[in-house]
Design an enzyme around this catalytic site. Structure first.
Site, mmCIF file in Angstrom:
data_model
loop_
_atom_site.group_PDB
_atom_site.id
_atom_site.type_symbol
_atom_site.label_atom_id
_atom_site.label_comp_id
_atom_site.label_asym_id
_atom_site.label_seq_id
_atom_site.Cartn_x
_atom_site.Cartn_y
_atom_site.Cartn_z
ATOM 1 N N LYS A 53 0.957 -1.540 -0.333
ATOM 2 C CA LYS A 53 0.109 -0.213 0.745
ATOM 3 C C LYS A 53 1.405 0.978 -0.438
ATOM 4 O O LYS A 53 0.512 2.899 0.081
ATOM 5 C CB LYS A 53 -1.041 -0.037 1.066
ATOM 6 N N LYS A 73 -8.095 -12.137 -4.264
ATOM 7 C CA LYS A 73 -9.152 -12.016 -2.725
ATOM 8 C C LYS A 73 -10.229 -11.570 -3.387
ATOM 9 O O LYS A 73 -9.808 -10.517 -4.197
ATOM 10 C CB LYS A 73 -8.592 -11.575 -1.636
ATOM 11 N N LYS A 82 -13.981 -5.880 -0.899
ATOM 12 C CA LYS A 82 -14.528 -4.472 -1.346
ATOM 13 C C LYS A 82 -14.397 -3.387 -1.822
ATOM 14 O O LYS A 82 -15.393 -2.047 -1.899
ATOM 15 C CB LYS A 82 -15.336 -4.254 0.342
#
Length: 329
Positions: free
Chosen positions: A113, A195, A198
């Protein structure tokens, strides 16, 4: 015999997906029968990236209502919001001081990230794992139900707990990972080697628990498969088809062998139609209960009661930690 304790937290950073439900929430309903459970809406973790305040508040309520809609019983489990239990941030600081910068920089999620951020990497992104450790350790959790993608964080939590205990005395229970037996990894509909998430920018890659039937059918119809049109479970060579079979199995209980026999000689259209039907049948009663909770004044009562129980347990642990460190008078 005293029940062992389970802790789990989910970020209110968007509507949870079918993967979240099949991989975690579905098991939570079973766990509350056997364990003392603390289920936390970890809103302080969500602010490692900027959040719109109104959206964050709404996401918190949506997530709480979904927890209840899937079957969590507030008489059996404590459901609460992280920021309403100040001990999380307080023990989080202690865990940050127990951590080493090197081990935090090695965390896979931090490396992923922070790529390309230069000097704009939020400090919270680096110290996210010590706060997560505090979340777990406050409740003396014996088990943490997580998927493989969170294993590194739980291993760090164990390391920090052991380091603290060795330095100051036995305060924290060393938690163990409890990986769901099945359904732990529902993959993206568009990139089935990743995976389902959301936070995926491609809205067609995931199924939200609140998607209406037509949208569910549309997303599954467009799910990536392959060109050989054979329906068999082979995650390495047929990840898209295997993902659809995993979803169908998790929704209906069918085994992979049963599905391979049932769809022998049939095309992907038949499989996708059945997956869509199974997912819709699974989601509709949950969505009805969700709407009832969102319209009920009892939702706030459940969260207030959960916070009260969580505060009592968390403050006991925090006091012990502060006492052995010399932070209390």
């Amino acid at each position: 015999m005293e029940k062992k304790t389970i802790f789990s937290g989910i970020q209110p950073s968007g509507l949870i997906t079918l993967g979240n439900y099949l991989g975690a929430l579905k098991q939570f309903v079973e766990l509350q029968e056997e364990f003392e459970c603390y289920f936390c809406i970890v809103n302080q973790h969500a602010i490692t990236v900027p959040q719109d305040p109104a959206t964050l508040r709404q996401n918190m309520r949506n997530l709480a209502a979904l927890y209840l809609a899937v079957g969590l019983d507030p008489q059996k489990a404590s459901l609460f919001i992280q920021s309403e239990v100040p001990a999380h941030a307080q023990l989080g600081w202690i865990m940050m001081c127990t951590s080493y910068v090197g081990e935090l920089e090695r965390m896979t999620q931090y490396k992923d990230k922070s790529q390309g951020r230069g000097e704009t990497i939020p400090g919270g992104l680096l110290v996210y794992p010590p706060l997560m450790a505090a979340d777990i350790l406050l409740y003396q959790a014996h088990y943490v139900p997580v998927g493989e993608d969170q294993r590194q964080h739980i291993e760090l939590t164990r390391d920090l707990a052991e380091r603290f205990n060795n330095r100051y005395g036995e305060v924290f229970t060393i938690p163990e990972i409890r990986t769901p037996k099945f359904g732990a990894r529902i993959m993206s509909l568009q990139e089935p080697t990743k995976k389902m998430s959301k936070s995926d920018p491609n809205q067609g890659a995931f199924i939200s628990m609140l998607d209406d039937p037509k949208l569910v059918e549309k997303k599954i119809k467009r799910a990536q498969t392959d060109s050989d049109n054979q329906i068999r479970f082979d995650k390495e060579n047929k990840p898209g088809v295997s993902n659809l079979m995993t979803m169908l199995s998790a929704c209906t209980g069918q085994s992979m062998e049963e599905m391979e026999q049932a769809y022998h000689g049939k095309g992907y259209g038949a499989l996708k139609a059945d997956v869509a039907e199974a997912v819709v049948n699974l989601l509709q009663p949950i969505q009805e209960r969700f709407n009832n909770w969102m319209e009920s004044k009892k939702l706030d009562d459940v969260l207030d009661d959960g916070a009260a129980k969580a505060n009592q347990r968390a403050n006991e642990t925090l006091r012990k930690a502060e006492q052995v460190m010399g932070l209390s008078r």
